[in-house]
Write a protein that holds these residues in place. Structure first.
Motif, mmCIF file in Angstrom:
data_model
loop_
_atom_site.group_PDB
_atom_site.id
_atom_site.type_symbol
_atom_site.label_atom_id
_atom_site.label_comp_id
_atom_site.label_asym_id
_atom_site.label_seq_id
_atom_site.Cartn_x
_atom_site.Cartn_y
_atom_site.Cartn_z
ATOM 1 N N UNK B 295 0.673 -1.439 0.377
ATOM 2 C CA UNK B 295 -0.149 -0.359 0.459
ATOM 3 C C UNK B 295 0.457 1.372 -0.077
ATOM 4 N N UNK B 296 0.480 2.399 -0.318
ATOM 5 C CA UNK B 296 1.459 3.365 -1.372
ATOM 6 C C UNK B 296 2.529 3.690 -1.775
ATOM 7 N N UNK B 297 2.911 2.700 -2.632
ATOM 8 C CA UNK B 297 3.731 2.799 -3.645
ATOM 9 C C UNK B 297 3.445 3.476 -4.930
ATOM 10 N N UNK B 298 3.713 3.998 -5.591
ATOM 11 C CA UNK B 298 3.355 4.922 -6.694
ATOM 12 C C UNK B 298 3.544 4.159 -8.241
ATOM 13 N N UNK B 299 2.373 4.295 -8.357
ATOM 14 C CA UNK B 299 2.151 3.292 -9.891
ATOM 15 C C UNK B 299 2.773 4.623 -10.796
ATOM 16 N N UNK B 300 3.106 4.114 -11.865
ATOM 17 C CA UNK B 300 3.558 5.337 -12.803
ATOM 18 C C UNK B 300 2.719 4.808 -14.447
ATOM 19 N N UNK B 301 1.919 5.342 -14.838
ATOM 20 C CA UNK B 301 0.997 5.319 -16.001
ATOM 21 C C UNK B 301 1.718 5.940 -16.713
ATOM 22 N N UNK B 302 1.031 5.963 -18.033
ATOM 23 C CA UNK B 302 1.157 6.658 -18.988
ATOM 24 C C UNK B 302 0.289 7.800 -19.267
ATOM 25 N N UNK B 303 -0.672 8.181 -18.467
ATOM 26 C CA UNK B 303 -1.364 9.363 -18.040
ATOM 27 C C UNK B 303 -0.946 10.008 -16.460
ATOM 28 N N UNK B 304 -0.324 9.678 -16.241
ATOM 29 C CA UNK B 304 -0.085 10.521 -14.957
ATOM 30 C C UNK B 304 -0.179 8.706 -13.381
ATOM 31 N N UNK B 305 0.301 10.069 -12.532
ATOM 32 C CA UNK B 305 0.956 9.034 -10.943
ATOM 33 C C UNK B 305 -0.479 8.324 -10.679
ATOM 34 N N UNK B 306 -0.622 6.882 -10.197
ATOM 35 C CA UNK B 306 -1.538 6.604 -9.472
ATOM 36 C C UNK B 306 -1.048 6.011 -7.728
ATOM 37 N N UNK B 307 -1.589 4.993 -7.384
ATOM 38 C CA UNK B 307 -1.316 4.987 -5.961
ATOM 39 C C UNK B 307 -2.620 3.435 -5.756
ATOM 40 N N UNK B 308 -1.016 2.391 -4.515
ATOM 41 C CA UNK B 308 -0.966 0.798 -4.581
ATOM 42 C C UNK B 308 -2.763 1.272 -3.493
ATOM 43 N N UNK B 309 -3.399 1.258 -3.163
ATOM 44 C CA UNK B 309 -3.861 1.205 -2.433
ATOM 45 C C UNK B 309 -3.712 -0.470 -1.426
ATOM 46 N N UNK B 310 -4.118 -1.502 -1.750
ATOM 47 C CA UNK B 310 -3.498 -2.734 -1.097
ATOM 48 C C UNK B 310 -2.722 -3.240 -1.852
#
Lengths: 128, 365
Positions: B295-310
């Motif tokens: 949880x809380x690790x940053x996810x890098x996509x082509x359309x910007x950042x997301x975050x792991x929730x679990x």
């Protein structure tokens, strides 16, 4: 009561160090540490030839619960990391002081802040 | 203030590693979380979830009240059935997620999370007072979850009333049946067949003893978390909270939009979000590289950042999986590649449909 072999030296961050006859240092995490972490599912060991400083986070153990850094007990050069742990991290749960060793260092324990078994046992007891 | 369930000493005696969870001393595991996880996928496991709280609502106004309180519609559920729902605030944020058991036309039992129980009770009581209803908080009841492919075979050995036990075994998923204060639902939080048993506290030790003697493996909160993650089930406080819309938590399917005239708390806010199509999406991730998603690790996509929730290690799949919230503009197509920042590196992960595991079987391609 966790297993604390008399012939090893220990750190406050729960690593153990074995000094082999040829001066090689073998390092792992203690039985107490593996028990607190729970089932291990991923281990990252340092690369051969890497230079590490005493107290530097140089390896990682991850359990079902959490990730935890493993610190170099002394400064030195990495001789090898345990290649068996990548596919069988649970080896550390099963045999923390034997097959579950994590890496070997060329370095010296002279002047290092290490505890003997009795001191580590008291340290663990005091940590509660 | 630390609270103990009626089975606290039983857990300690069984070697349970006790930890604080929302103010309750609960077993994390009894030796090996992995073994407990596999027991539920392959046989049967038994969880003490008495830290969760049952709330009863009865009377001719109860159904109408719940149809205004919850985002899912209990009016569409038959007597003897259960329903999962979010309870929203006016902004469309999730106050809690819960199960409602419809015991009869005018007889409902809610089960809410431990960490949110006090605020839930305050919220429900406040709304109920306006409707002239008096919710009963049932701290005199405890809850066991018997889960796994062998659950139905073991239930008759629990020592429950034989007719009740027989009726429970005959239930379809999300069915429920009760006798007196005891209620059994064919519900759970593991992705396996199983039962949740809500029963008077004084009966819990004998039920626990009988079911473990029959072969159910005592399981702690650790296995509960890896099982629910594999099953793709959201965890309150992690995948959603009061600042997160169910539409951003993969829970849009639990919102009953029809009938359009049903005015539940949060409806206007959700409707606006839906029309604006502005909410991020929750997707499943499988890690391609070695490591563990958290949880809380940053996810890098082509359309910007997301975050792991679990995130975590999936014992059934022997690899790491996660639920992640990513920008709406990012591709949520299964197979899309993303990168996750783990310590000082970026690891490769792939978007997949979840649940990841259902009835013991991997759902990954």
């Amino acid at each position: 009561m966790s297993n604390i072999p008399a012939e090893l030296r220990y750190t406050k961050s729960h690593e153990w160090v074995r000094v082999d006859d040829d001066g090689t240092l073998t390092i792992g995490i203690t039985d107490h540490a593996q028990d607190a972490l729970g089932d291990l599912v991923y281990v990252e060991v340092p690369e051969e030839g890497a230079s590490v400083e005493a107290g530097e986070a140089c390896a990682v153990v991850e359990s079902v619960k959490a990730a935890s850094d493993v610190y170099a007990p002394v400064s030195g050069k990495v001789i090898e990391g345990n290649p068996a742990l990548a596919d069988a991290p649970e080896t550390i749960n099963d045999d923390a002081y034997g097959a579950g060793w994590m890496f070997k260092l060329r370095g010296s324990v002279d002047g290092a802040e290490l505890m003997d078994a009795a001191a580590y046992e008291a340290f663990v007891a005091a940590e509660g | 203030m630390t609270q103990h369930t009626v089975l606290f000493q039983t857990h300690v005696d069984a070697g349970g590693r006790m930890v604080d969870f929302a103010g309750w001393q609960m077993p994390l595991h009894y030796g090996s979380q992995l073994e407990e996880h596999h027991a539920v996928r392959r046989g049967a496991g038994l969880f003490d979830v008495s830290h969760m709280c049952a709330i009863d609502l009865q009377g001719p106004q109860a159904e109408a009240f719940l149809r205004g309180l919850l985002a899912n519609d209990i009016g569409r559920v038959a007597d003897g059935r259960a329903m999962y729902s979010c309870m929203l605030n006016a902004q469309g944020g999730v106050i809690d997620d819960l199960i409602v058991y419809r015991r009869g036309a005018e007889d409902f039992r809610l089960v809410v999370n431990a960490g949110t129980a006090e605020k839930d009770i305050a919220w429900i009581e406040e709304q109920a007072a306006e409707a002239g209803l008096a919710p009963q908080v049932r701290r005199d009841l405890g809850i066991l979850a018997l889960q796994g492919p062998q659950a139905a075979a073991l239930l008759p050995q629990a020592g429950l009333d034989a007719a009740l036990s027989e009726a429970a075994v005959a239930l379809k998923p999300f069915g429920c049946v009760g006798a007196g204060d005891t209620l059994l639902g064919r519900t759970g939080y593991t992705g396996e067949d199983g039962f949740e048993i809500i029963a008077p506290l004084e009966t819990l030790p004998a039920l626990w003893q009988a079911l473990t003697a029959a072969g159910a493996q005592p399981c702690g909160l650790g296995a509960r978390d890896t099982l629910r993650l594999e099953a793709g089930m959201a965890l309150y406080g992690q995948d959603m909270d009061e600042t997160v819309s169910p539409l951003a938590a993969g829970l849009g399917w639990t919102v009953a939009w029809e009938p359009a005239e049903r005015d539940f708390v949060g409806r206007a806010a959700l409707q606006a979000q839906r029309e604006a199509a502005d909410q991020p999406r929750l997707v499943g991730l499988v890690l391609e590289d070695r490591g563990v998603l958290r949880a809380h690790q940053v996810v890098h996509t082509l359309a910007g950042e997301g975050e792991i929730t679990s995130g975590g290690f999936a014992p059934t799949l022997e690899r790491s999986i996660a639920l992640a919230r990513i920008p709406r503009a990012a591709s949520a197509e299964p197979g899309s590649e993303v990168e996750v920042a783990v310590r000082n590196r970026r690891l490769r992960a792939r978007i997949v449909k979840y649940p990841f595991v259902r009835h013991g079987q991997s759902k990954l391609d």
